[in-house]
Design a protein around this motif. Structure first.
Motif, mmCIF file in Angstrom:
data_model
loop_
_atom_site.group_PDB
_atom_site.id
_atom_site.type_symbol
_atom_site.label_atom_id
_atom_site.label_comp_id
_atom_site.label_asym_id
_atom_site.label_seq_id
_atom_site.Cartn_x
_atom_site.Cartn_y
_atom_site.Cartn_z
ATOM 1 N N THR A 107 0.842 -1.186 0.000
ATOM 2 C CA THR A 107 0.000 0.000 0.000
ATOM 3 C C THR A 107 0.886 1.248 0.000
ATOM 4 O OG1 THR A 107 -0.158 0.215 2.405
ATOM 5 C CG2 THR A 107 -1.734 -1.257 1.323
ATOM 6 N N ALA A 123 -6.329 1.886 3.410
ATOM 7 C CA ALA A 123 -6.571 0.995 2.272
ATOM 8 C C ALA A 123 -7.751 0.071 2.549
ATOM 9 C CB ALA A 123 -5.326 0.172 1.979
ATOM 10 N N GLU A 142 -7.091 2.149 -2.704
ATOM 11 C CA GLU A 142 -6.494 3.161 -1.830
ATOM 12 C C GLU A 142 -7.070 4.537 -2.172
ATOM 13 O OE1 GLU A 142 -2.272 2.462 -0.589
ATOM 14 O OE2 GLU A 142 -2.153 1.762 -2.667
#
Length: 387
Positions: free
Chosen positions: A90, A95, A175
Motif C-alpha cells: 500500500t 486501504a 487506496e
C-alpha cells in the motif's frame, strides 16, 4: 408536362454528388463483413424524424474518450497463499482490502480476514460482509468480505491471511487516499474490426510521472482476450497498439474492454476502459442527392449483411455574420436484406432558426448497425450545399 413533374423526374434521375473527402479521424469501412441475420427479433418498420437545435448552443460531436483514473488493483491467488498470508503493498493509510471467492471456493467471513505487518496484527477500522456490500450497491458474490485498515496503518507491505481459505480467490486493494494513480486513455472509444487504436498509460505519484512497466489485454464481450504489448515512450508513458481482430467471430452485444496493469516495482495499479468494436457490415456509398425543396439528403449505402441500419446527421446553416451553425439533427432507419439501398435524412425548414439558410453543410454523419448495436461509419463532413 408540368414544371413540377419535370422537376420531380429530374431529381429522380439526377446523379449523386460525391461526398466531401474523409478526414484521418473519420471511421470509414475499407472492407465489408458478411454476417448472418440477427437471431433476435428486430424492428423492420422504417423510422424518420428530426428536431431543431439552438444555433448558439455549444455542440460536442465525437468527444474524446474519458481518461480513466485508478487507485486500485486486483490480484488472483489461491487458498494456500491466503492461509500463509498473501503479501500486498500500500502507499497510503486507509486501504480497503476485499477478498472474493471464485466459484467453488470456500466463503470468507469478515471476521476471518487477518491483516498483519512483520508478524504483528494490524487493527482494522471496519469489517464488512457480503450482505452489507451488496446493500451498498456493490455487485459482489456470496462469501465476499472487506476490511479497511486503520489510519495508523500507513504505507508498506502487509500480509492478508484467511485461515480457512480453500480454492481460488481475487483480492482487491483500493487506496482512496493514495497519491499514486494510473491514468489510461484510448485514442478513440470506437473502432472497426480489423483496424487499430492506441491506449496510453501514465503512472503518477501526485504530479510526478513514475517509471513503470505493465501489460494489457483486449477483452471481447464473450470473454475471449488478446494480449497487448505496452512499451515505454520517450515521455515515460506506456503505449500499446490495440489491434481489433477481424476474426473474432460473432460476439454477444456489448462493449469490449482494454484492461491495463502497471506498476513501478512497488505499487501496482489496474484500470479498465471500454471500446465499441463494430464489424463493417455496411458502408455509405460515397455520394448523396440533395433535395432543396424538402431540405433532405438521400444517401446511398451498401450492406453486406442483413440488418437494421440507421443514419443520423447534423445540418449546419449560414446565419448572422455568414457563420455556419448547427440548426437541426435528423435520424432515419430502415431494414436492409443486403446489397444496395438508400436512406434519406430529412430536415424540416420549419425547424430553421430565423435568419438561417443556405449555404448548408451536412456534418457529424453516423451509420449504425442497430441490429448489432454497432457504430459502423462516422464522418465529420459529408456535403456542402452552396444554395
Amino acid at each position: 408536362m408540368t414544371l413540377a413533374l419535370l422537376a420531380a423526374l429530374s431529381n429522380a434521375h439526377a446523379a449523386d454528388a460525391p461526398m466531401l473527402p474523409a478526414t484521418t479521424s473519420d471511421q470509414v469501412p475499407q472492407r465489408l463483413a458478411v454476417l448472418a441475420a440477427p437471431k433476435s427479433a428486430a424492428e423492420r418498420a422504417p423510422v424518420q424524424f428530426s428536431w431543431a437545435l439552438d444555433p448558439n448552443a455549444a455542440l460536442t460531436s465525437d468527444a474524446k474518450p474519458a481518461v480513466i483514473e485508478s487507485r486500485e488493483y486486483w490480484q488472483e491467488t489461491d487458498g494456500a497463499a491466503l492461509q500463509r498470508g498473501l503479501d500486498i503493498a500500500t502507499s497510503a493509510p486507509g486501504a480497503l482490502i476485499r477478498v472474493s471467492p471464485v466459484t467453488g471456493a470456500a466463503k470468507v467471513s469478515a471476521d476471518s480476514v487477518r491483516i498483519s505487518r512483520a508478524g504483528r496484527a494490524v487493527r482494522a477500522a471496519k469489517r464488512t460482509d457480503a450482505a452489507q456490500l451488496q446493500s451498498a450497491g456493490l455487485a459482489v458474490g456470496e462469501g465476499t468480505a472487506a476490511v479497511q485498515l486503520a489510519d495508523e496503518a500507513g504505507a508498506g507491505h502487509y500480509a492478508v491471511q484467511v485461515a480457512q481459505a480453500r480454492g481460488r480467490y481475487v483480492v482487491h486493494v483500493f487506496e482512496p487516499r493514495s497519491e499514486v494513480r494510473l491514468l489510461a486513455a484510448l485514442s478513440h472509444d470506437h473502432g472497426l474490426a480489423g483496424t487499430s487504436r492506441e491506449v496510453v498509460v501514465d503512472l503518477q505519484r501526485g504530479d510526478t510521472r513514475l517509471k513503470a512497466q505493465g501489460g494489457a489485454l483486449l477483452v471481447a464481450p464473450s470473454g475471449r482476450s488478446w494480449p497487448l504489448n505496452l512499451k515505454a515512450g520517450d515521455d515515460g508513458r506506456l503505449r500499446a497498439a490495440v489491434s481489433l481482430p477481424s476474426d473474432a467471430g460473432e460476439q454477444p452485444p456489448g462493449l469490449w474492454e482494454v484492461q491495463v496493469f502497471a506498476g513501478d516495482g512497488e505499487i501496482q495499479r489496474d484500470a479498465r476502459t471500454a471500446i465499441a468494436v463494430a464489424q463493417p457490415t455496411a458502408k455509405l456509398d460515397g455520394g448523396y442527392r440533395f433535395d432543396a425543396a424538402k431540405l433532405s439528403f438521400d444517401l446511398p449505402l451498401r450492406a453486406a449483411s442483413p440488418g437494421r441500419y440507421e443514419v443520423r446527421g447534423t445540418l449546419y446553416a449560414t446565419g448572422p455574420g455568414r457563420a455556419l451553425r448547427p440548426v437541426a439533427i435528423a435520424h432515419s432507419a430502415r431494414w436492409l436484406d443486403g446489397g444496395a439501398g438508400r436512406i434519406e435524412l430529412a430536415f424540416d425548414r420549419a425547424q430553421l432558426a430565423k435568419g438561417y439558410g443556405a449555404p448548408y453543410e451536412l456534418r457529424d454523419v453516423e451509420l449504425n448497425d442497430q441490429s448489432r448495436l454497432a457504430p459502423v461509419e462516422r464522418r465529420q463532413r459529408v456535403a456542402r450545399i452552396a444554395r
